[in-house]
Enzyme design. Structure first.
Site, PDB file in Angstrom:
ATOM      1  N   GLY A   1       1.747   3.589   0.067  1.00  0.00           N
ATOM      2  CA  GLY A   1       1.030   2.314   0.093  1.00  0.00           C
ATOM      3  C   GLY A   1      -0.450   2.473  -0.170  1.00  0.00           C
ATOM      4  O   GLY A   1      -1.092   1.576  -0.726  1.00  0.00           O
TER       5      GLY A   1
ATOM      6  N   GLU B   1       7.639   8.415  -1.407  1.00  0.00           N
ATOM      7  CA  GLU B   1       8.711   7.619  -0.811  1.00  0.00           C
ATOM      8  C   GLU B   1      10.097   8.190  -1.075  1.00  0.00           C
ATOM      9  O   GLU B   1      10.991   8.109  -0.223  1.00  0.00           O
ATOM     10  CB  GLU B   1       8.652   6.171  -1.339  1.00  0.00           C
ATOM     11  CG  GLU B   1       7.534   5.330  -0.758  1.00  0.00           C
ATOM     12  CD  GLU B   1       6.244   5.419  -1.542  1.00  0.00           C
ATOM     13  OE1 GLU B   1       5.389   4.533  -1.394  1.00  0.00           O
ATOM     14  OE2 GLU B   1       6.078   6.393  -2.323  1.00  0.00           O
TER      15      GLU B   1
ATOM     16  N   ALA C   1       2.109   4.280   4.180  1.00  0.00           N
ATOM     17  CA  ALA C   1       2.466   3.221   5.117  1.00  0.00           C
ATOM     18  C   ALA C   1       2.727   3.826   6.497  1.00  0.00           C
ATOM     19  O   ALA C   1       2.882   5.040   6.649  1.00  0.00           O
ATOM     20  CB  ALA C   1       3.703   2.485   4.621  1.00  0.00           C
TER      21      ALA C   1
END
Length: 258
Positions: A109, A132, A66
């Protein structure tokens, strides 16, 4: 139909192509880029000219995660109001086959987008992962759910807790992708596979995908009842009549998706 800023989208002989196009940032997924991906998927899903959809990334990477700069200052209330994952949820409503050709990195993502595809081919040096945890957060567009459903509780926790990257060969062994190819053959092989699907009866592909998705969440008995109803439904199609007639007449069928 390329009226987009962050992706390229076009149709070539029944195969729709969606190419992520922010190569300068390894195709990092901004919110605007995701909105464009979903818009193009939705358009192609309802187009009679499209049989199969192929996702790929421009440049050296599929999608390296992301856009962190975009979310660094977010707070719970702004995220709740934004409701950005409503766009991601729409991917599960796409009825046509979604194929992904992956190279370079599919992280965060980007990995979630890969897990949203139906069939995945990857170049042999591709790296997958959910980093993440190293940023103090966790996957949020289905990564924990889809990973654990595919590879099981313990292996999913191993990758999610460490944030480490896995190679294409291991991803294939774990059932996360379908095939590993040399990078120079990636697009040729995914388009050859897409070409095979393009010749199959569209309604059968649609209802097979629908049934398999349901089977992941229903009990065996309930899933079998659902399968049976979709089987019956296909007998209302012209393609069923054409397919069986062609078989008996020893000729190639001509499917129309009706």
């Amino acid at each position: 139909m390329n009226n987009y800023q962050y992706i390229n989208a076009w149709v070539d002989d029944g195969i729709a192509r969606i190419e992520l196009n922010r190569p300068n940032v390894l195709n990092a997924l901004s919110r605007s880029m995701i909105a464009e991906i979903i818009d193009s998927l939705t358009h192609f899903d309802t187009s009679d000219d499209v049989k199969v959809i192929v996702l790929s990334g421009a440049g050296r990477s599929f999608a390296a995660g992301a856009d962190i700069k975009e979310m660094a200052e977010d707070d719970p209330i702004s995220l709740e109001k934004l409701n950005q994952f409503a766009d991601w949820d729409r991917i599960s409503n796409i009825k046509k086959p979604i194929l992904a050709a992956v190279q370079g990195f599919a992280l965060g993502g980007g990995f979630e987008l890969v897990l949203s595809a139906d069939i995945v081919f990857a170049a042999d040096q591709t790296k997958f992962g959910f980093p993440e945890v190293n940023l103090g957060v966790m996957p949020s567009a289905g990564g924990t759910v889809k990973l654990s459903k595919t590879i099981g509780y313990r292996k999913a926790l191993e990758w999610l807790w460490t944030g480490e990257r896995m190679g294409a060969a291991e991803a294939c062994e774990l059932g996360l992708i379908n095939k590993v190819t040399p990078p120079e053959l990636l697009m040729e092989e995914i388009l050859t596979f897409a070409g095979k699907l393009k010749e199959q009866p569209p309604l059968s592909l649609r209802l097979v995908k629908d049934t398999v998705n349901k089977a992941l969440d229903l009990s065996v008995y309930e899933a079998m009842q659902y399968e049976r109803k979709n089987f019956y439904l296909l007998f209302a199609s012209e393609d069923q009549k054409e397919g069986m007639s062609a078989f008996m007449e020893k000729r190639l069928p001509n499917y129309t998706g009706k």
